[in-house]
Design a protein around this motif. Structure first.
Motif, PDB file in Angstrom:
ATOM      1  N   LEU A 166       0.931  -1.112  -0.031  1.00 58.73           N
ATOM      2  CA  LEU A 166      -0.062   0.047   0.161  1.00 58.73           C
ATOM      3  C   LEU A 166       0.850   1.276   0.005  1.00 58.73           C
ATOM      4  CD1 LEU A 166      -3.015  -0.541   2.525  1.00 58.73           C
ATOM      5  CD2 LEU A 166      -3.090  -0.581  -0.228  1.00 58.73           C
ATOM      6  N   THR A 167       2.133   1.326   0.690  1.00 52.92           N
ATOM      7  CA  THR A 167       2.759   2.522   0.915  1.00 52.92           C
ATOM      8  C   THR A 167       3.554   2.659  -0.428  1.00 52.92           C
ATOM      9  OG1 THR A 167       4.644   1.073   1.552  1.00 52.92           O
ATOM     10  CG2 THR A 167       3.205   1.959   3.191  1.00 52.92           C
ATOM     11  N   ARG A 168       3.748   1.875  -1.466  1.00 47.49           N
ATOM     12  CA  ARG A 168       4.457   1.832  -2.537  1.00 47.49           C
ATOM     13  C   ARG A 168       3.410   1.996  -3.823  1.00 47.49           C
ATOM     14  NH1 ARG A 168       7.513   2.542   0.894  1.00 47.49           N
ATOM     15  NH2 ARG A 168       9.654   1.736   0.927  1.00 47.49           N
ATOM     16  N   SER A 169       2.226   2.033  -3.720  1.00 45.49           N
ATOM     17  CA  SER A 169       1.158   1.671  -4.807  1.00 45.49           C
ATOM     18  C   SER A 169       0.313   2.837  -5.161  1.00 45.49           C
ATOM     19  CB  SER A 169       0.186   0.344  -4.420  1.00 45.49           C
ATOM     20  OG  SER A 169      -0.674   0.767  -3.558  1.00 45.49           O
ATOM     21  N   ARG A 170      -0.329   3.000  -5.951  1.00 40.48           N
ATOM     22  CA  ARG A 170      -1.171   4.168  -6.550  1.00 40.48           C
ATOM     23  C   ARG A 170      -2.343   4.062  -5.595  1.00 40.48           C
ATOM     24  NH1 ARG A 170      -3.688   5.474 -12.499  1.00 40.48           N
ATOM     25  NH2 ARG A 170      -5.241   7.463 -11.827  1.00 40.48           N
ATOM     26  N   PHE A 171      -2.961   2.746  -5.384  1.00 40.42           N
ATOM     27  CA  PHE A 171      -4.154   2.879  -4.734  1.00 40.42           C
ATOM     28  C   PHE A 171      -3.913   3.021  -3.127  1.00 40.42           C
ATOM     29  CE2 PHE A 171      -6.520  -0.540  -1.623  1.00 40.42           C
ATOM     30  CZ  PHE A 171      -7.562   0.103  -1.864  1.00 40.42           C
ATOM     31  N   GLY A 172      -2.566   2.723  -2.301  1.00 44.75           N
ATOM     32  CA  GLY A 172      -2.380   3.278  -1.255  1.00 44.75           C
ATOM     33  C   GLY A 172      -2.153   4.869  -1.254  1.00 44.75           C
ATOM     34  N   PHE A 173      -1.525   5.427  -2.123  1.00 39.12           N
ATOM     35  CA  PHE A 173      -1.660   6.857  -2.186  1.00 39.12           C
ATOM     36  C   PHE A 173      -2.995   7.519  -2.225  1.00 39.12           C
ATOM     37  CE2 PHE A 173       2.771   6.294  -4.485  1.00 39.12           C
ATOM     38  CZ  PHE A 173       3.449   6.131  -3.222  1.00 39.12           C
ATOM     39  N   GLY A 174      -3.662   6.627  -2.906  1.00 38.56           N
ATOM     40  CA  GLY A 174      -5.258   7.212  -2.783  1.00 38.56           C
ATOM     41  C   GLY A 174      -5.941   7.307  -1.726  1.00 38.56           C
ATOM     42  N   LEU A 175      -5.580   6.243  -0.786  1.00 35.86           N
ATOM     43  CA  LEU A 175      -6.195   6.225   0.317  1.00 35.86           C
ATOM     44  C   LEU A 175      -5.542   7.163   1.394  1.00 35.86           C
ATOM     45  CD1 LEU A 175      -6.042   2.106   1.291  1.00 35.86           C
ATOM     46  CD2 LEU A 175      -7.968   3.662   0.249  1.00 35.86           C
ATOM     47  N   ILE A 176      -4.315   7.506   1.318  1.00 33.83           N
ATOM     48  CA  ILE A 176      -3.674   8.537   2.140  1.00 33.83           C
ATOM     49  C   ILE A 176      -4.125   9.894   1.660  1.00 33.83           C
ATOM     50  CG2 ILE A 176      -1.473   9.787   2.597  1.00 33.83           C
ATOM     51  CD1 ILE A 176      -0.099   6.825   2.263  1.00 33.83           C
ATOM     52  N   ALA A 177      -4.449  10.125   0.536  1.00 37.35           N
ATOM     53  CA  ALA A 177      -5.180  11.381   0.142  1.00 37.35           C
ATOM     54  C   ALA A 177      -6.271  11.345   0.562  1.00 37.35           C
ATOM     55  CB  ALA A 177      -5.076  11.328  -1.659  1.00 37.35           C
ATOM     56  N   ARG A 179      -7.595  10.151   3.389  1.00 37.98           N
ATOM     57  CA  ARG A 179      -7.293  10.392   4.801  1.00 37.98           C
ATOM     58  C   ARG A 179      -6.829  11.928   5.299  1.00 37.98           C
ATOM     59  NH1 ARG A 179      -2.347   8.046   7.131  1.00 37.98           N
ATOM     60  NH2 ARG A 179      -1.319   9.475   5.941  1.00 37.98           N
ATOM     61  N   GLU A 180      -6.146  12.493   4.223  1.00 41.33           N
ATOM     62  CA  GLU A 180      -5.706  13.763   4.407  1.00 41.33           C
ATOM     63  C   GLU A 180      -6.598  14.896   4.101  1.00 41.33           C
ATOM     64  OE1 GLU A 180      -3.061  14.561   6.119  1.00 41.33           O
ATOM     65  OE2 GLU A 180      -2.583  12.313   6.030  1.00 41.33           O
ATOM     66  N   ASN A 181      -7.584  14.665   2.936  1.00 42.68           N
ATOM     67  CA  ASN A 181      -8.474  15.553   2.553  1.00 42.68           C
ATOM     68  C   ASN A 181      -9.245  14.923   1.568  1.00 42.68           C
ATOM     69  OD1 ASN A 181     -10.016  17.505   1.244  1.00 42.68           O
ATOM     70  ND2 ASN A 181      -8.448  19.282   2.009  1.00 42.68           N
ATOM     71  N   GLU A 182     -10.450  14.359   1.614  1.00 41.11           N
ATOM     72  CA  GLU A 182     -11.234  13.581   0.985  1.00 41.11           C
ATOM     73  C   GLU A 182     -11.919  14.562  -0.249  1.00 41.11           C
ATOM     74  OE1 GLU A 182     -15.167  10.597   0.871  1.00 41.11           O
ATOM     75  OE2 GLU A 182     -14.015  10.866   2.703  1.00 41.11           O
ATOM     76  N   GLU A 183     -12.100  15.529   0.095  1.00 44.60           N
ATOM     77  CA  GLU A 183     -12.697  16.470  -1.098  1.00 44.60           C
ATOM     78  C   GLU A 183     -11.353  16.562  -1.891  1.00 44.60           C
ATOM     79  OE1 GLU A 183     -13.235  17.018   2.048  1.00 44.60           O
ATOM     80  OE2 GLU A 183     -15.398  16.567   2.139  1.00 44.60           O
ATOM     81  N   ALA A 184     -10.484  17.145  -1.598  1.00 48.28           N
ATOM     82  CA  ALA A 184      -9.401  17.339  -2.632  1.00 48.28           C
ATOM     83  C   ALA A 184      -8.894  16.272  -3.186  1.00 48.28           C
ATOM     84  CB  ALA A 184      -8.083  17.777  -1.670  1.00 48.28           C
ATOM     85  N   ALA A 185      -9.073  15.016  -2.710  1.00 48.72           N
ATOM     86  CA  ALA A 185      -8.611  13.726  -3.457  1.00 48.72           C
ATOM     87  C   ALA A 185      -9.658  13.508  -4.494  1.00 48.72           C
ATOM     88  CB  ALA A 185      -8.615  12.514  -2.341  1.00 48.72           C
ATOM     89  N   ALA A 186     -10.824  13.872  -4.427  1.00 48.05           N
ATOM     90  CA  ALA A 186     -11.789  13.627  -5.425  1.00 48.05           C
ATOM     91  C   ALA A 186     -11.807  14.676  -6.302  1.00 48.05           C
ATOM     92  CB  ALA A 186     -13.501  13.933  -4.723  1.00 48.05           C
ATOM     93  N   VAL A 187     -11.206  15.972  -6.056  1.00 46.65           N
ATOM     94  CA  VAL A 187     -11.018  16.906  -7.248  1.00 46.65           C
ATOM     95  C   VAL A 187      -9.786  16.445  -8.115  1.00 46.65           C
ATOM     96  CG1 VAL A 187     -10.366  19.167  -7.634  1.00 46.65           C
ATOM     97  CG2 VAL A 187     -11.953  18.779  -5.779  1.00 46.65           C
ATOM     98  N   MET A 188      -8.717  15.797  -7.585  1.00 48.13           N
ATOM     99  CA  MET A 188      -7.878  15.349  -8.200  1.00 48.13           C
ATOM    100  C   MET A 188      -7.859  13.859  -8.991  1.00 48.13           C
ATOM    101  SD  MET A 188      -5.278  17.502  -7.436  1.00 48.13           S
ATOM    102  CE  MET A 188      -3.730  16.502  -8.047  1.00 48.13           C
ATOM    103  N   GLY A 189      -9.085  13.414  -8.896  1.00 44.03           N
ATOM    104  CA  GLY A 189      -9.471  12.320  -9.815  1.00 44.03           C
ATOM    105  C   GLY A 189      -9.545  11.122  -9.033  1.00 44.03           C
ATOM    106  N   VAL A 190      -9.377  11.138  -7.631  1.00 42.97           N
ATOM    107  CA  VAL A 190      -9.404   9.829  -6.828  1.00 42.97           C
ATOM    108  C   VAL A 190     -11.002   9.230  -6.854  1.00 42.97           C
ATOM    109  CG1 VAL A 190      -8.944   8.590  -4.863  1.00 42.97           C
ATOM    110  CG2 VAL A 190      -7.476  10.000  -5.664  1.00 42.97           C
ATOM    111  N   ASN A 191     -11.300   8.151  -7.083  1.00 45.57           N
ATOM    112  CA  ASN A 191     -12.531   7.560  -6.981  1.00 45.57           C
ATOM    113  C   ASN A 191     -12.861   7.296  -5.673  1.00 45.57           C
ATOM    114  OD1 ASN A 191     -14.927   6.321  -6.877  1.00 45.57           O
ATOM    115  ND2 ASN A 191     -14.789   5.283  -8.951  1.00 45.57           N
ATOM    116  N   THR A 192     -13.244   8.137  -4.722  1.00 43.57           N
ATOM    117  CA  THR A 192     -13.099   7.898  -3.376  1.00 43.57           C
ATOM    118  C   THR A 192     -14.127   6.801  -2.886  1.00 43.57           C
ATOM    119  OG1 THR A 192     -14.942   9.956  -3.156  1.00 43.57           O
ATOM    120  CG2 THR A 192     -12.563  10.414  -2.687  1.00 43.57           C
TER     121      THR A 192
END
Length: 315
Positions: A166-177, A179-192
């Motif tokens: 998880l710490t090395r994968s795109r999926f893991g980076f998406g989860l961390i995003a 955790r830090e700011n879900e709205e910003a993650a969605a704006v960046m294209g993460v399917n939250t």
């Protein structure tokens, strides 16, 4: 990860794997419990530590995994492996079906919703004849503690490797995003929504497998013990104690607190729960980000690290 760290981790795993051959029966039994708790802490770490959703529903996955093994072996006379697969399938299905609506909630609303899931499952299973209703099921005994120990250790290694991935994968980076700011993650294209449900399911996989192994080991299962909410509290405490959102923090936290609990239970049986609670409270005050953060920052800050945390809590 450097070659030295990989070698050290491999050495630790080798020593742990050899424990049943040079340790006593009591040590092996303690090891099974501690390793399974570490697996549960790692499972919670995926949804709580990396995704930032404090789930109280992981004990449901544990119970489904337990009942999957019990129903398959007792009612259908299938082998243990088939029971594990059945429990795993139920846990993943539950994660997807309940995760979609529940994971739309946030903060304490999500925590309360998942807290209620365990009580709902107890009520449901207590009325299902296939699951033994509220009487429970008795599994065929297998007096082979070393086997259960190695299964628990292997599952813990698999869970830890998954966290490392998880710490090395795109999926893991998406989860961390998330955790830090879900709205910003969605704006960046993460399917939250998809990421959260997958994290919930992955968390459930390890909890269900741990539940299945534990059920076959203790050979008895009833709804109250299978869906015990206090078990969920334990896995959260152990993950937070070691350091949520880290690779090895929950493992260290689970093993350390299991050892402390065992020592207190044997030395001061009457006050074991009180002393264990004091240890946890002191740890939260002195090192709120867990042991992993202490290791990372103690060299630089020294003993001031603990003083700064005490001042932050206004004690």
């Amino acid at each position: 990860m450097s070659a030295a760290r990989i070698g050290l981790c491999a050495l630790v795993v080798a020593v742990l794997a050899a424990a049943p051959w040079f340790g006593s029966d009591v040590l092996v039994q303690f090891g099974i419990n501690a390793l399974l708790l570490a697996v549960l802490a790692q499972g919670w770490n995926i949804i709580g530590g990396y995704t930032g959703y404090a789930s109280f529903g992981n004990s449901v996955f544990y119970g489904l995994g337990s009942y999957g093994v019990a129903i398959a072996m007792v009612q259908w006379e299938l082998p243990f492996a088939a029971g594990l697969a059945f429990g795993l399938a139920m846990a993943v299905a539950f994660a997807f079906l309940l995760g979609l609506p529940v994971l739309r909630l946030k903060g304490h609303y999500f925590a309360i919703a998942t807290l209620a899931l365990a009580q709902v499952m107890i009520a449901i299973v207590s009325n299902v004849e296939l699951a033994g209703q509220n009487i429970g099921l008795v599994l065929p005994p297998l007096n082979n503690d070393p086997l259960f120990y190695e299964l628990a250790l292997g599952l813990l290694v698999l869970a830890t490797l998954t966290i490392y991935w998880l710490t090395r994968s795109r999926f893991g980076f998406g989860l961390i995003a998330i955790r830090e700011n879900e709205e910003a993650a969605a704006v960046m294209g993460v399917n939250t929504t998809l990421y959260k449900v997958l994290a919930f399911a992955l968390s459930g996989v390890f909890c269900a497998l741990a539940g299945g192994i534990h059920a076959y080991w203790i050979t008895f299962l009833d709804p109250e013990s299978a869906f015990d909410i206090s078990l969920n509290v334990k896995m959260i405490i152990m993950a937070v104690f070691g350091g949520p959102g880290t690779v090895l923090g929950p493992v260290v936290g689970a093993l350390a607190l299991s050892a402390v609990s065992e020592v207190l239970s044997s030395e001061v049986t009457g006050l074991a729960s009180l002393f264990f609670g004091l240890v946890v409270v002191a740890a939260v005050v002195l090192m709120p980000r867990g042991l992993a953060d202490v290791v990372r920052r103690f060299r630089k800050s020294g003993w001031r690290y603990f003083a700064e945390n005490i001042r932050a809590h206004r004690i």
